[in-house]
Design an enzyme around this catalytic site. Structure first.
Site, PDB file in Angstrom:
ATOM      1  CB  SER A 242      13.259  53.481  18.659  1.00 30.61           C
ATOM      2  OG  SER A 242      12.794  52.790  19.814  1.00 30.61           O
ATOM      3  CE  LYS A 243       8.022  53.804  12.919  1.00 33.20           C
ATOM      4  NZ  LYS A 243       6.883  54.661  12.549  1.00 33.20           N
ATOM      5  NE  ARG A 244      12.926  51.020  23.419  1.00 34.71           N
ATOM      6  CZ  ARG A 244      14.047  51.290  22.785  1.00 34.71           C
ATOM      7  NH1 ARG A 244      14.193  50.924  21.528  1.00 34.71           N
ATOM      8  NH2 ARG A 244      15.032  51.951  23.372  1.00 34.71           N
ATOM      9  N   GLY A 246       6.525  55.035  20.533  1.00 39.19           N
ATOM     10  CA  GLY A 246       5.366  55.651  19.899  1.00 39.19           C
ATOM     11  C   GLY A 246       5.784  56.243  18.563  1.00 39.19           C
TER      12      GLY A 246
END
Length: 467
Positions: A242-244, A246
């Site tokens: 996920s976005k966390r 990168g």
């Protein structure tokens, strides 16, 4: 079906960017088809009109284009096939494999609430399943598939093995809504059949869908495709990417300066392997790729491994092709394009720029000496190398270079002679030369810079630095 030409498909929903997981699914389908002389098709699953956007569709096509995953023919639009989907639903109705259900949302919810209170399965069993048509009211209805009530449905999966689902766990899923629009579950099966898809290679989050979709294949008397449900991609911490972790969108990787060939190579290795091979070409990947070598466990995305493989691809890529991809990177990242003069120097210097550069920004940083304009302004660290003694030596070196043949041996000899005259090592002159030629303390070899810049520019920069 084993003798049929291979046809695979990638079927993204145009509701956002092309996720790295979707890109790997597309890659696996592309490799499998291309390695067998088959077709790789693209279907845009745009039936959700509230969330589908032309911008998302364009972003998906652009992402696939950058990755080099070419598809056969024009992209299919699922929405445009809605009439055909409805036709199939009605054909199942006519053959007795589906039925009209008049149950309202309130009735269905009441059934589930009561079942939950009594500790029974909340799987809705419609009272209209076996109702005589003469009892049908003049009211809105959905069309549901008649799922088998007994026995088992086996998904023969090339990655997961045989997966058995008890039929009493299957619901009579809706295939046509009361407004006449098809559901996703119906549309996918009809499209895959009509497109001649032989192998459905997709994420294992669709595994349960396969058991339900098989009911439509059987109701219509169609051949099932070969199923291959591949594990998802996790981040380094073992949680779903996920976005966390990168960047998750393909276009972000292009804008960060990763080469497409390196991305293809790395994504292929995420969940699939060929012995101990880490670095390989597209031709090798297409020849080697097989469904049986895909692992069952989720793969972990590792930026260091990605960079390592990308570095190897940059080093192995033809200079002109590399320059072309760097230009595309600059455009994607919104940076200033190269001038014709800079392109010429980049091509001349590529031999010393591409070694050990893992990304295009790293390569362009090494090429700083090409882009620097006179007078060169050294950064703080490089400026320390240009003391009065060093400036004097550079001034002394300049006439030697004016008379030198412009090749590595002659340049090394000229600099070596000056070093010897000052009873110092050639390496001691490297720092002031780097400062004079590039304004940096970390650069390619000073002799490579001289050769790339040419005699006139090199001497002009040394004169500037010598003051």
């Amino acid at each position: 079906m084993s003798d049929a030409p291979v046809v695979t498909r990638f079927a993204p929903s145009p509701t956002g960017y092309l996720h790295i997981g979707g890109a790997r699914t597309a890659l696996f389908n592309w490799l499998f088809a291309r390695g067998r002389g088959g077709k790789f098709l693209l279907r845009i699953e745009d039936t959700d009109r509230t969330r589908s956007t032309p911008e998302a569709r364009d972003a998906i096509l652009a992402g696939l284009g950058w990755l080099g995953l070419d598809w056969d023919g024009a992209p299919y639009s699922q929405f445009e096939q809605a009439a055909r989907h409805g036709e199939v639903a009605r054909a199942m109705l006519d053959s007795g494999h589906a039925y009209k259900c008049f149950a309202t949302q309130e009735e269905i919810q009441a059934f589930r609430d009561q079942a939950k209170a009594e500790g029974r399965s909340t799987l809705f069993r419609s009272p209209w399943r076996d109702a005589a048509p003469s009892t049908h009211p003049d009211a809105p209805y959905v069309i549901r598939v008649k799922a088998p009530l007994e026995g088992e449905t086996v998904i023969r999966d090339r990655v997961q093995g045989d997966v058995t689902i008890r039929n009493d766990q299957l619901d009579d899923m809706i295939v046509l809504r009361s407004d006449g629009t098809p559901t996703y579950m119906l549309a996918v099966v009809v499209d895959d059949h009509d497109m001649g898809v032989t192998h459905v290679i997709r994420g294992d989050d669709h595994l349960n869908n396969a058991a339900r979709q098989i009911q439509i294949y059987r109701a219509m008397g169609w051949d099932e495709p070969v199923w291959a449900h591949i594990p998802l991609i996790f981040g380094p911490d073992g949680k779903k990417l996920s976005k966390r972790h990168g960047a998750t969108g393909v276009e972000e990787y292009q804008a960060m300066g990763y080469p497409a060939a390196g991305m293809r190579n790395y994504l292929a290795r995420l969940g699939w392997s060929h012995g101990d091979d880490e670095f390989f070409t597209d031709e090798q990947a297409q020849a080697w790729f097989d469904l049986d070598a895909i692992g069952k466990s989720p793969a972990r995305f590792d930026f260091k491994k990605l960079e390592n493989i990308c570095g190897q691809h940059i080093a192995a890529t033809d200079d002109a092709a590399l320059l072309h991809e760097i230009e595309a990177y600059l455009d994607a990242a919104g940076k200033i394009p190269l001038t014709e003069a800079q392109k010429t120097l980049m091509l001349a210097g590529m031999y010393c720029l591409k070694e050990r550069a893992k990304t295009f920004p790293e390569l362009l940083e090494k090429a700083h000496f090409i882009f620097a304009e006179r007078p060169i302004r050294p950064d703080e660290k490089a400026a320390k190398a240009l003391d009065s003694v060093s400036r004097g030596i550079l001034a002394e070196l300049t006439p030697h270079l004016q008379n030198a043949s412009w090749n590595r041996d002659a340049l090394e000899a000229a600099v070596g002679d000056i070093a010897a005259a000052h009873d110092t090592k050639l390496g001691k002159l490297a720092a002031p030369l780097r400062a004079a030629l590039a304004g940096r303390s970390v650069t390619p070899s000073v002799f490579d810079m001289m050769l790339v810049l040419g005699q006139e520019e090199t001497i002009s920069r040394l004169k500037d630095a010598a003051g």
